[in-house]
Design a protein around this motif. Structure first.
Motif, PDB file in Angstrom:
ATOM      1  N   TYR A   1      46.888  35.734  31.322  1.00 49.60           N
ATOM      2  CA  TYR A   1      48.138  34.988  31.313  1.00 49.60           C
ATOM      3  C   TYR A   1      47.909  33.527  30.975  1.00 49.60           C
TER       4      TYR A   1
ATOM      5  N   SER B   1      53.263  33.420  29.966  1.00 49.21           N
ATOM      6  CA  SER B   1      53.243  34.681  29.227  1.00 49.21           C
ATOM      7  C   SER B   1      52.078  35.547  29.683  1.00 49.21           C
TER       8      SER B   1
ATOM      9  N   ILE C   1      56.077  39.127  40.369  1.00 50.44           N
ATOM     10  CA  ILE C   1      56.426  38.776  38.998  1.00 50.44           C
ATOM     11  C   ILE C   1      57.298  39.888  38.458  1.00 50.44           C
TER      12      ILE C   1
ATOM     13  N   ASN D   1      58.802  28.779  29.151  1.00 49.36           N
ATOM     14  CA  ASN D   1      59.252  28.189  30.412  1.00 49.36           C
ATOM     15  C   ASN D   1      58.802  28.988  31.630  1.00 49.36           C
ATOM     16  N   GLU D   2      58.282  30.207  31.435  1.00 49.81           N
ATOM     17  CA  GLU D   2      57.829  31.017  32.568  1.00 49.81           C
ATOM     18  C   GLU D   2      56.410  31.525  32.404  1.00 49.81           C
TER      19      GLU D   2
END
Length: 90
Positions: free
Chosen positions: A55, A64, A6, A61-62
């Motif tokens: 998370y 958090s 990530i 869109n990805e």
């Protein structure tokens, strides 16, 4: 083991590529967690500083990452890391 990475972006916009050690969910807290470390940060003995975040994979869109909020969360995370370490040593 498949390596998953990530990219962490700090408050100054700096990006750090991190390797995910593992993820888990807490039924009790109804949160998901990711345990990771910066790629290439190993010391001369191969040790790394481990980070943890909660998370939400559905945010934006990805997804958090969020800070760990309570001592109870940290206690649970430390137990999970200890169990992970025990599994890796065997």
């Amino acid at each position: 083991m498949d390596t998953q990475n990530i990219t962490i972006v700090d408050e100054n916009g700096n990006e750090t590529l991190c390797e995910i050690l593992f993820t888990f969910e807490s039924e009790e807290l109804k949160k998901s967690y990711v345990i990771y470390y910066p790629v290439g940060s190993e010391d001369e003995d191969g040790n790394v500083e481990i980070f943890a975040s909660s998370y939400d994979p559905n945010a934006g869109n990805e997804g958090s990452l969020d800070a760990i909020e309570t001592d109870a969360e940290w206690d649970m995370i430390e137990e999970m890391i200890a169990a992970f370490d025990n599994d890796e040593e065997q």
